[in-house]
Design a protein around this motif. Sequence first.
Motif, PDB file in Angstrom:
ATOM      1  N   ILE A 179      36.801  47.581  46.570  1.00 29.98           N
ATOM      2  CA  ILE A 179      37.308  47.755  45.463  1.00 29.98           C
ATOM      3  C   ILE A 179      38.797  46.483  45.757  1.00 29.98           C
ATOM      4  O   ILE A 179      39.003  45.696  44.509  1.00 29.98           O
ATOM      5  N   ASN A 180      39.235  45.732  46.491  1.00 27.46           N
ATOM      6  CA  ASN A 180      40.359  44.569  46.667  1.00 27.46           C
ATOM      7  C   ASN A 180      39.312  43.335  46.072  1.00 27.46           C
ATOM      8  O   ASN A 180      39.524  42.324  45.729  1.00 27.46           O
ATOM      9  N   MET A 181      37.987  42.841  46.885  1.00 26.08           N
ATOM     10  CA  MET A 181      37.606  42.208  46.098  1.00 26.08           C
ATOM     11  C   MET A 181      37.028  41.983  45.030  1.00 26.08           C
ATOM     12  O   MET A 181      36.866  41.495  43.855  1.00 26.08           O
ATOM     13  N   LEU A 182      36.874  43.141  44.284  1.00 27.95           N
ATOM     14  CA  LEU A 182      36.483  43.465  42.841  1.00 27.95           C
ATOM     15  C   LEU A 182      37.494  43.174  41.674  1.00 27.95           C
ATOM     16  O   LEU A 182      37.461  42.804  41.010  1.00 27.95           O
ATOM     17  N   ARG A 183      38.247  43.458  42.361  1.00 31.21           N
ATOM     18  CA  ARG A 183      39.620  43.720  41.845  1.00 31.21           C
ATOM     19  C   ARG A 183      40.442  42.002  41.795  1.00 31.21           C
ATOM     20  O   ARG A 183      40.760  41.831  40.282  1.00 31.21           O
ATOM     21  N   GLN A 184      40.123  41.414  43.026  1.00 26.98           N
ATOM     22  CA  GLN A 184      40.798  40.028  42.566  1.00 26.98           C
ATOM     23  C   GLN A 184      39.314  39.203  41.780  1.00 26.98           C
ATOM     24  O   GLN A 184      39.661  38.027  41.545  1.00 26.98           O
ATOM     25  N   GLY A 185      37.786  39.129  41.829  1.00 27.91           N
ATOM     26  CA  GLY A 185      37.669  39.134  41.039  1.00 27.91           C
ATOM     27  C   GLY A 185      37.756  39.718  39.505  1.00 27.91           C
ATOM     28  O   GLY A 185      36.359  38.938  38.440  1.00 27.91           O
ATOM     29  N   ARG A 186      38.581  40.372  39.199  1.00 26.34           N
ATOM     30  CA  ARG A 186      39.658  40.536  37.778  1.00 26.34           C
ATOM     31  C   ARG A 186      38.547  41.278  37.492  1.00 26.34           C
ATOM     32  O   ARG A 186      37.841  41.313  35.883  1.00 26.34           O
ATOM     33  N   TYR A 187      37.704  42.288  37.563  1.00 31.41           N
ATOM     34  CA  TYR A 187      36.832  42.995  37.786  1.00 31.41           C
ATOM     35  C   TYR A 187      37.875  44.895  37.012  1.00 31.41           C
ATOM     36  O   TYR A 187      38.556  44.623  37.770  1.00 31.41           O
ATOM     37  N   PRO A 188      37.925  44.734  35.656  1.00 33.98           N
ATOM     38  CA  PRO A 188      38.144  46.696  35.382  1.00 33.98           C
ATOM     39  C   PRO A 188      38.145  47.442  36.033  1.00 33.98           C
ATOM     40  O   PRO A 188      37.224  47.845  36.560  1.00 33.98           O
ATOM     41  N   LEU A 189      39.474  48.947  36.819  1.00 32.26           N
ATOM     42  CA  LEU A 189      39.175  49.561  37.242  1.00 32.26           C
ATOM     43  C   LEU A 189      37.734  50.565  36.483  1.00 32.26           C
ATOM     44  O   LEU A 189      37.088  51.121  37.256  1.00 32.26           O
ATOM     45  N   PRO A 190      38.251  50.628  35.330  1.00 35.86           N
ATOM     46  CA  PRO A 190      36.321  51.466  35.275  1.00 35.86           C
ATOM     47  C   PRO A 190      35.057  51.014  35.184  1.00 35.86           C
ATOM     48  O   PRO A 190      34.331  51.587  36.640  1.00 35.86           O
ATOM     49  N   GLN A 191      34.935  49.585  35.917  1.00 35.33           N
ATOM     50  CA  GLN A 191      34.117  49.198  36.358  1.00 35.33           C
ATOM     51  C   GLN A 191      33.621  49.107  37.932  1.00 35.33           C
ATOM     52  O   GLN A 191      32.380  49.167  38.703  1.00 35.33           O
ATOM     53  N   VAL A 192      34.651  48.781  38.489  1.00 40.56           N
ATOM     54  CA  VAL A 192      35.292  49.062  39.625  1.00 40.56           C
ATOM     55  C   VAL A 192      34.484  50.836  40.795  1.00 40.56           C
ATOM     56  O   VAL A 192      33.614  50.460  41.249  1.00 40.56           O
ATOM     57  N   ARG A 193      34.693  51.503  39.454  1.00 39.90           N
ATOM     58  CA  ARG A 193      35.018  52.917  39.143  1.00 39.90           C
ATOM     59  C   ARG A 193      33.475  53.191  39.527  1.00 39.90           C
ATOM     60  O   ARG A 193      32.645  53.826  40.550  1.00 39.90           O
ATOM     61  N   HIS A 194      32.432  52.907  37.883  1.00 38.85           N
ATOM     62  CA  HIS A 194      31.136  52.514  37.976  1.00 38.85           C
ATOM     63  C   HIS A 194      30.133  52.391  39.954  1.00 38.85           C
ATOM     64  O   HIS A 194      29.795  52.515  39.939  1.00 38.85           O
ATOM     65  N   VAL A 195      31.076  50.766  39.768  1.00 37.59           N
ATOM     66  CA  VAL A 195      30.688  50.394  40.868  1.00 37.59           C
ATOM     67  C   VAL A 195      30.244  51.516  42.405  1.00 37.59           C
ATOM     68  O   VAL A 195      29.633  51.770  43.046  1.00 37.59           O
ATOM     69  N   LEU A 196      31.208  51.821  42.128  1.00 34.65           N
ATOM     70  CA  LEU A 196      31.562  52.972  43.919  1.00 34.65           C
ATOM     71  C   LEU A 196      30.895  54.733  43.882  1.00 34.65           C
ATOM     72  O   LEU A 196      30.543  54.328  44.520  1.00 34.65           O
ATOM     73  N   GLU A 222      27.977  54.406  42.093  1.00 33.93           N
ATOM     74  CA  GLU A 222      26.413  54.713  42.377  1.00 33.93           C
ATOM     75  C   GLU A 222      26.880  53.782  43.165  1.00 33.93           C
ATOM     76  O   GLU A 222      25.404  54.531  43.884  1.00 33.93           O
ATOM     77  N   LEU A 223      27.244  53.809  44.639  1.00 33.42           N
ATOM     78  CA  LEU A 223      26.498  53.222  45.674  1.00 33.42           C
ATOM     79  C   LEU A 223      27.127  54.322  45.774  1.00 33.42           C
ATOM     80  O   LEU A 223      25.981  54.537  47.260  1.00 33.42           O
ATOM     81  N   ARG A 224      27.652  55.275  46.303  1.00 32.12           N
ATOM     82  CA  ARG A 224      27.724  56.714  46.725  1.00 32.12           C
ATOM     83  C   ARG A 224      27.348  57.967  46.519  1.00 32.12           C
ATOM     84  O   ARG A 224      26.502  58.026  47.755  1.00 32.12           O
ATOM     85  N   ARG A 225      26.811  57.049  45.385  1.00 32.54           N
ATOM     86  CA  ARG A 225      25.253  58.054  44.930  1.00 32.54           C
ATOM     87  C   ARG A 225      23.966  58.241  45.479  1.00 32.54           C
ATOM     88  O   ARG A 225      23.431  59.047  45.610  1.00 32.54           O
ATOM     89  N   THR A 226      23.801  56.937  44.955  1.00 29.15           N
ATOM     90  CA  THR A 226      22.520  57.089  45.804  1.00 29.15           C
ATOM     91  C   THR A 226      22.219  55.959  46.450  1.00 29.15           C
ATOM     92  O   THR A 226      21.374  55.712  46.966  1.00 29.15           O
TER      93      THR A 226
END
Length: 235
Positions: free
Chosen positions: A172-189, A191-195
């Motif tokens: 989350i920290n690295m994605l936020r530093q890369g200027r990713y919005p929270l909804p996109q961060v949530r999607h990445v997490l 997917e990683l947790r689910r699959t």
Amino acid sequence: MTTPKERLRPVDLARAAGISTQQVRNYLDDGVLPPAERTEAGYRSFRPRHLRALLTYRALVRGFGIGAAQEIMRAVHADELPKALELIDAGHAALHEQRRGLDETGEALEAVAEQVRAPKADLRIGELAGHLGVRTSALRVWEAEGLLAPDRERGTGYRCYRAADVRDAQMINMLRQGRYPLPQVRHVLDELRRTGSRDALRDAIAQRRAEITARAGAMLEAASHLHAYTTAAAD
């Protein structure tokens, strides 16, 4: 002296740029457009140069953002072209740093995603914040957004971040530093947790890279408009 044929009304500029006449007046007041003459009846009278300035500004907004675009046009109209070019250079340099940082972030995120166990685990909120170099308030925001769900210690109720929590917090920290919005961060997490797949992570990085490329193209177009505007003969 301008002829009636060369004169443009606020509505002419507004139609050409797809904006309202009030915005045209605002741009004039903000120094985005050069000063305008007034007719004997007191109406503002614009010339082709004002239209070129307006289109240049709109291109600069797309490439550099509103704040930088305003500063650039004000500098040009104050006969401070070197300052305007410095702002252009600064925008390109910042975008270059974003692109380089994206590559580094992508490599780091891949490494974090592969970790079976995080470097540290069973941390309290202050310890994790110190480990990441963020404020505890950031961790609370991420939790409120549903990105983190730490356990609570019995009796004390203190948050306890396990290995998986620490890994997620790093991502989350690295994605936020890369200027990713929270909804996109949530999607990445999610997917990683689910699959367990890192495809969502790679897609997010590819999308950000495409955005940077598009921004670079917009900057190039804006610089072309600015060059044409600053070198055109006065009319």
